[in-house]
Design an enzyme around this catalytic site. Structure first.
Site, mmCIF file in Angstrom:
data_model
loop_
_atom_site.group_PDB
_atom_site.id
_atom_site.type_symbol
_atom_site.label_atom_id
_atom_site.label_comp_id
_atom_site.label_asym_id
_atom_site.label_seq_id
_atom_site.Cartn_x
_atom_site.Cartn_y
_atom_site.Cartn_z
ATOM 1 N N ASN A 211 0.825 -1.215 0.000
ATOM 2 C CA ASN A 211 0.000 0.000 0.000
ATOM 3 C C ASN A 211 0.852 1.255 0.000
ATOM 4 O OD1 ASN A 211 -2.435 -1.200 -0.251
ATOM 5 N ND2 ASN A 211 -3.133 -0.840 1.844
ATOM 6 N N CYS A 263 -7.934 2.760 3.121
ATOM 7 C CA CYS A 263 -6.667 2.040 3.330
ATOM 8 C C CYS A 263 -5.413 2.910 3.260
ATOM 9 C CB CYS A 263 -6.558 0.895 2.330
ATOM 10 S SG CYS A 263 -7.766 -0.405 2.655
HETATM 11 P P1 NAD Z 1 -15.355 -2.170 7.849
HETATM 12 O O1 NAD Z 1 -15.342 -1.083 8.850
HETATM 13 O O2 NAD Z 1 -16.154 -2.040 6.604
HETATM 14 O O3 NAD Z 1 -15.857 -3.529 8.560
HETATM 15 C C1 NAD Z 1 -15.442 -3.958 9.823
HETATM 16 C C2 NAD Z 1 -16.638 -4.632 10.495
HETATM 17 O O4 NAD Z 1 -16.207 -5.339 11.645
HETATM 18 C C3 NAD Z 1 -17.709 -3.678 10.967
HETATM 19 O O5 NAD Z 1 -18.945 -4.025 10.355
HETATM 20 C C4 NAD Z 1 -17.761 -3.885 12.486
HETATM 21 O O6 NAD Z 1 -19.069 -3.764 13.022
HETATM 22 C C5 NAD Z 1 -17.247 -5.298 12.604
HETATM 23 N N1 NAD Z 1 -16.669 -5.681 13.900
HETATM 24 C C6 NAD Z 1 -15.747 -5.018 14.644
HETATM 25 N N2 NAD Z 1 -15.452 -5.738 15.739
HETATM 26 C C7 NAD Z 1 -16.193 -6.868 15.716
HETATM 27 C C8 NAD Z 1 -16.331 -8.004 16.552
HETATM 28 N N3 NAD Z 1 -15.630 -8.131 17.685
HETATM 29 N N4 NAD Z 1 -17.214 -8.973 16.202
HETATM 30 C C9 NAD Z 1 -17.923 -8.876 15.076
HETATM 31 N N5 NAD Z 1 -17.833 -7.830 14.233
HETATM 32 C C10 NAD Z 1 -16.981 -6.837 14.543
HETATM 33 O O7 NAD Z 1 -13.829 -2.471 7.511
HETATM 34 P P2 NAD Z 1 -13.213 -3.012 6.125
HETATM 35 O O8 NAD Z 1 -13.110 -1.915 5.147
HETATM 36 O O9 NAD Z 1 -13.895 -4.268 5.761
HETATM 37 O O10 NAD Z 1 -11.728 -3.338 6.611
HETATM 38 C C11 NAD Z 1 -11.441 -4.425 7.462
HETATM 39 C C12 NAD Z 1 -9.939 -4.638 7.465
HETATM 40 O O11 NAD Z 1 -9.499 -5.020 6.160
HETATM 41 C C13 NAD Z 1 -9.126 -3.404 7.828
HETATM 42 O O12 NAD Z 1 -7.991 -3.791 8.552
HETATM 43 C C14 NAD Z 1 -8.712 -2.856 6.480
HETATM 44 O O13 NAD Z 1 -7.522 -2.122 6.542
HETATM 45 C C15 NAD Z 1 -8.497 -4.113 5.689
HETATM 46 N N6 NAD Z 1 -8.659 -3.958 4.233
HETATM 47 C C16 NAD Z 1 -9.671 -3.205 3.735
HETATM 48 C C17 NAD Z 1 -9.827 -3.087 2.361
HETATM 49 C C18 NAD Z 1 -10.933 -2.249 1.779
HETATM 50 O O14 NAD Z 1 -10.889 -1.989 0.577
HETATM 51 N N7 NAD Z 1 -11.906 -1.815 2.537
HETATM 52 C C19 NAD Z 1 -8.950 -3.761 1.498
HETATM 53 C C20 NAD Z 1 -7.942 -4.537 2.047
HETATM 54 C C21 NAD Z 1 -7.805 -4.629 3.428
#
Ligand code: NAD
Length: 434
Positions: A211, A263
């Protein structure tokens, strides 16, 4: 295989649906009950092309389900993914790992039999060690291994990226866990997509290094664009001229208003902090972060200059609010810095975005949200293209001109040709154009 996904956001939902489509039995868990209720009603809480159908098909086939309480699903699972958020920690810029650690504790108390716990969230080097320690501490009898499997999908093309990845990275130092991961990803390795096995720490760092490199590449071409404007060169031709060099590559060389999204901003800062902590500073990335932050305000200045130097009382029509097209994700979008800066200069802002407005309403104030691009430009003094949604690429500029007070187009994504816009009666300002 039986898979449980903790966190059903952009990554958890897409990965869960794709694993189900590979034939695995997947339960996606989220602590947000409204999200799970919507999914159980067949609604998709995010905008991601193709996802609604994929989820519907796999729910119908009985391979994909959703739950708020993950206890049973965790107990039954052979693989439990942690796909919760890792936002910037307030105050110091490190990744906030509280959601990851809370999930690890929850998992620890529930696993039965040998279970592979996989961090899919983007997490700093060493987080896997801590997740391992948490589970060991909470449940000393647990049989488990912690694996790192960072996700590289891009919002807007997430399903394609998951199913046809450039590579899958798996950080695993445990033989049985490696076999489980190989089985999980067999549909991809069978199709000869590269699966790279590394140590857990290496895998964690690969995600940040990737990234950071991409953020740096965007920032590089943005600075070259600024130089082009001063010296009378065309950045798109420069990008083509350098991009054809195989060592450089032509992707990610489109200048714009600065990178944003869920990200790059948080991951670059987190990498800078990790590197400082280990006394191996990544100065290129420190500079990338600084240059990118400054760029957003510089874009507001660029719009002000284009409008004649004083934008107070003028109406600016903004097309595109999300950080990129084909997503409704507004996290750290450049629009969230540029619009308030314009408002501070005294401008009135009207805006339209095909998918981002519901979220944008919570994040921006005093913006008039329009129903479409033509409504947005009514009586406007400047039209700014901020996000290159396809539907903005072929606007009827002649019609737009009749609706605007002044036909001025500031195209921060270079989706129009200057001479074409000028032929249609617009004053045109692009990025990195002579
Ligand atoms: P997001 O905020 O869309 O989703 C995270 C979800 O986790 C939320 O719905 C939240 O309610 C839930 N959550 C938190 N704690 C919880 C628990 N204890 N039990 C159950 N649910 C719980 O986040 P995202 O965009 O999906 O990103 C998630 C991870 O992936 C991050 O570390 C991000 O950096 C990484 N990532 C994201 C992308 C992207 O394009 N969005 C791409 C690659 C990596």
């Amino acid at each position: 295989m039986r898979v449980t996904m903790i966190g059903t956001g952009y990554v958890g939902l897409v990965s869960g649906a794709c694993f189900a489509d590979f034939g695995h039995e997947v339960v996606c868990v989220d602590k947000d009950p409204s999200k799970i209720e919507r999914l159980n009603r067949g609604e998709i809480p995010i905008f991601e092309p193709g996802l609604e159908q994929l989820v519907a098909d796999n729910v119908k086939a009985g391979r994909l389900s959703f739950a708020v309480d993950g206890a049973e699903a965790i107990r039954n699972a052979e693989v439990v993914f942690i796909a919760v958020g890792t936002p910037t920690r307030r105050g110091d810029g490190h990744a906030d790992l509280s959601y990851v650690y809370a999930a690890a504790e929850e998992i620890a108390g529930l696993i039965e039999g040998f279970t592979v716990v996989v961090t899919k969230s983007t997490v700093p080097v060493g987080t896997g060690d801590e997740v391992d320690a948490i589970i060991r501490r909470t449940n000393p009898d647990a049989q488990f291994a912690v694996v790192s499997n960072p996700e590289f999908l891009r919002e807007g093309a997430a399903i394609e990226d998951f199913k046809r990845p450039d590579r899958v990275v798996i950080g695993v130092e445990h033989d049985r866990a490696r076999e489980v991961m190989a089985e999980l990803y067999r549909p991809l390795s069978l199709n000869e997509f590269p699966v790279v096995y590394t140590s857990r720490r290496t895998s964690e760092l690969i995600k940040y290094a990737g990234n950071a490199f991409l953020a740096m590449k965007i920032t590089f071409i943005n600075e070259i664009a600024d130089l082009c404007e001063k010296v009378g060169a065309d950045v798109q031709q420069v990008a083509k001229g350098i991009g054809l060099d195989g060592r450089i590559g032509s992707k990610f060389l489109n200048p714009g208003p600065g990178y944003g999204g869920s990200c790059f901003p948080k991951d670059t800062i987190a990498l800078v902090r990790t590197a400082q902590q280990y006394e191996a500073p990544v100065r290129l990335i420190e500079t990338t972060v600084e240059v990118n932050d400054a760029r957003k305000l510089a874009m507001a200045e660029k719009i002000r200059r284009a409008a004649g130097g004083d934008i107070a009382g003028q109406t600016v029509a903004i097309l595109g609010l999300t950080f990129k097209p084909n997503t409704d994700d507004m996290r750290d979008s450049p629009s969230l810095a540029i619009i308030p800066a314009l408002q501070k200069m005294g401008a009135r802002v009207r805006a339209f975005d095909p998918e981002g407005m519901a979220e944008a309403r919570h994040l921006l104030s005093d913006v008039h949200f329009a129903e479409g691009p033509y409504q947005a430009v009514e009586d406007a003094d400047v039209l700014v293209i901020l996000t290159e949604w396809d539907q903005f690429r072929a606007l009827d500029l002649k019609r737009m001109k009749t609706l605007m007070r002044r036909p001025l187009l500031v195209d921060l994504r270079n989706i129009y040709r200057p001479h074409q816009a000028r032929n249609d009666g617009f004053e045109y300002v692009g990025v990195g154009k002579p």
